[in-house]
Design an enzyme around this catalytic site. Structure first.
Site, PDB file in Angstrom:
ATOM      1  N   ASP A   1       0.722  -1.114   0.109  1.00  0.00           N
ATOM      2  CA  ASP A   1       0.116   0.203  -0.050  1.00  0.00           C
ATOM      3  C   ASP A   1       0.707   1.123   0.089  1.00  0.00           C
ATOM      4  O   ASP A   1       2.082   1.296   0.542  1.00  0.00           O
ATOM      5  CB  ASP A   1      -0.982  -0.180   1.203  1.00  0.00           C
ATOM      6  CG  ASP A   1      -0.005   0.312   2.545  1.00  0.00           C
ATOM      7  OD1 ASP A   1      -0.116   1.404   3.016  1.00  0.00           O
ATOM      8  OD2 ASP A   1       0.395  -0.627   3.062  1.00  0.00           O
TER       9      ASP A   1
ATOM     10  N   GLY B   1       7.526   0.047   4.680  1.00  0.00           N
ATOM     11  CA  GLY B   1       6.388  -0.259   3.750  1.00  0.00           C
ATOM     12  C   GLY B   1       6.206  -0.324   2.351  1.00  0.00           C
ATOM     13  O   GLY B   1       7.280  -0.567   1.636  1.00  0.00           O
ATOM     14  N   GLU B   2       5.390   0.221   1.748  1.00  0.00           N
ATOM     15  CA  GLU B   2       5.247   0.179   0.061  1.00  0.00           C
ATOM     16  C   GLU B   2       5.395  -1.124  -0.564  1.00  0.00           C
ATOM     17  O   GLU B   2       5.753  -1.231  -1.544  1.00  0.00           O
ATOM     18  CB  GLU B   2       5.953   1.309  -0.174  1.00  0.00           C
ATOM     19  CG  GLU B   2       5.658   2.539   0.434  1.00  0.00           C
ATOM     20  CD  GLU B   2       7.026   3.628   0.160  1.00  0.00           C
ATOM     21  OE1 GLU B   2       7.692   3.595  -0.767  1.00  0.00           O
ATOM     22  OE2 GLU B   2       7.170   4.475   0.834  1.00  0.00           O
ATOM     23  N   GLY B   3       5.317  -2.261   0.275  1.00  0.00           N
ATOM     24  CA  GLY B   3       5.491  -3.471  -0.552  1.00  0.00           C
ATOM     25  C   GLY B   3       6.906  -3.962  -0.556  1.00  0.00           C
ATOM     26  O   GLY B   3       7.310  -5.024  -0.960  1.00  0.00           O
ATOM     27  N   THR B   4       7.899  -3.191   0.093  1.00  0.00           N
ATOM     28  CA  THR B   4       9.278  -3.393   0.056  1.00  0.00           C
ATOM     29  C   THR B   4       9.522  -4.778   0.552  1.00  0.00           C
ATOM     30  O   THR B   4      10.415  -5.323   0.211  1.00  0.00           O
ATOM     31  CB  THR B   4      10.060  -2.014   0.623  1.00  0.00           C
ATOM     32  OG1 THR B   4       9.857  -0.961   0.035  1.00  0.00           O
ATOM     33  CG2 THR B   4      11.504  -2.426   0.595  1.00  0.00           C
TER      34      THR B   4
END
Length: 353
Positions: free
Chosen positions: A179, A322-325
């Protein structure tokens, strides 16, 4: 039509093929490298084989990072380091190839798709293919008002379902889910606390960019207030997402459920995707069998949700961006597991006495 019954997914979702998984285990027993010597790679390969329904497991050839973006109204209460309404800056960083997830995706051969479910910015700031899906501009403050209307919650769920179908139809064979949000961890923690029956302090973390003690207390108070609004609607997942969710959270929930219907394996990232998984599990208890927890983000809400879904994170590297990392970092391990399971030679047959 605004009515949407997520309980229908319980009849649509089947578990990954248990017989295929046993075949994969038996094949692994026959290979030259002793079973267990590869640690968790064996488990990853067997999970993937069951999801694919084939032995030997096939390589991952079309991995896809799918990021749902939105702004959450609760961010205006000072619960995050990032200013309210700034999630579009996270999107721009990915598009410009400057974010960790963009850099790693290029290195790992995974394409990236961003879906604007509820950003609060002017649509002209971003490409039309990203903003065309927007359900609404931002969401309500969940401590004092609903995040979405019932119709918006249903629309966001349908958006996620539609994106899952598009990915399955295009040949995506593994999804890395994440996200791009501001205020999203507050919303996620509220959902986890509501669904697990815990107090706000148990699930309140420091967020992707760590917050100080005063901000943590504001965040905890916001979650506690939101919980009072969440508990009366716990029996209705759509109403729960409308009350204390958000457009991205509802879309991710729909995406996870439909991906399980379409037999598309998904790697979860942090607390937001874990919270959505918890909502989806309430609707269809078999759905988590199609998901892999990519990492332990350090958020207490994520740990609580993963424990409830019996998902054990692949990695624990302290990645909080975050951010899919974090989920993307697990992709090479899944690819390695598939390659070894498919290509390791079998032991030579022992001569008969």
């Amino acid at each position: 039509m605004t009515t949407l019954n997520l309980d229908d997914f319980s009849d649509l979702i089947e578990r990954p093929d248990g017989g295929v998984r046993r075949d994969a285990e038996e094949r692994r027993e026959r290979q030259a490298v002793p079973a267990g010597a590869l640690g968790r790679l064996d488990e990853l390969a067997e999970w993937l084989a069951a999801a694919q329904g084939r032995v030997p497991v096939q390589p991952i050839v079309r991995p896809r990072v799918v990021l749902f973006a939105a702004d959450h109204g609760i961010a205006a209460e000072g619960v995050s380091v990032r200013p309210a309404g700034s999630a579009h800056e996270l999107v721009r960083s990915v598009l410009d190839g400057k974010s960790p997830v963009a850099i790693l995706a290029a290195r790992f051969g995974a394409s990236v798709r961003i879906v604007d479910a509820g950003l609060a910015c002017d649509p002209a700031l971003l490409p039309a293919e990203i903003t065309k899906h927007r359900v609404r501009s931002g969401s309500g403050r969940i401590d004092v008002e609903d995040a979405l209307t019932a119709e918006e919650a249903a629309d966001a769920l349908r958006l996620g379902i539609r994106i899952a179908d598009e990915e399955a139809d295009s040949g995506t064979d593994l999804v890395v889910l994440g996200d791009l949000s501001v205020g999203g961890t507050t919303v996620a923690a509220t959902l986890v606390a509501a669904l697990c029956g815990t107090d706000a302090s148990v699930v309140t973390g420091r967020g992707g960019v760590p917050i100080d003690d005063l901000t943590w207390m504001r965040k905890c108070a916001a979650i506690r207030d939101a919980l009072r609004r969440a508990r009366p609607v716990l029996g209705d997942q759509v109403a729960l997402l409308a009350a204390v969710g958000g457009a991205d959270v509802a879309a991710i929930t729909g995406f996870l459920l439909q991906s399980a219907v379409r037999r598309t394996p998904v790697i979860l990232d942090g607390v937001v995707s874990a919270a959505c998984g918890l909502v989806a599990q309430r609707a269809a208890f078999r759905a988590p069998d199609w998901w892999l927890a990519g990492q332990a983000s350090g958020e207490p809400g994520q740990a609580k949700a993963l424990d409830r879904m019996a998902l054990n994170p692949v990695l624990d590297h302290g990645v909080t961006v975050g951010e899919g990392t974090g989920a993307l970092l697990a992709l090479p391990l899944v690819q390695a597991a598939a390659a070894l399971a498919a290509e390791l030679p079998e032991r030579a047959a022992e001569p008969a006495e």
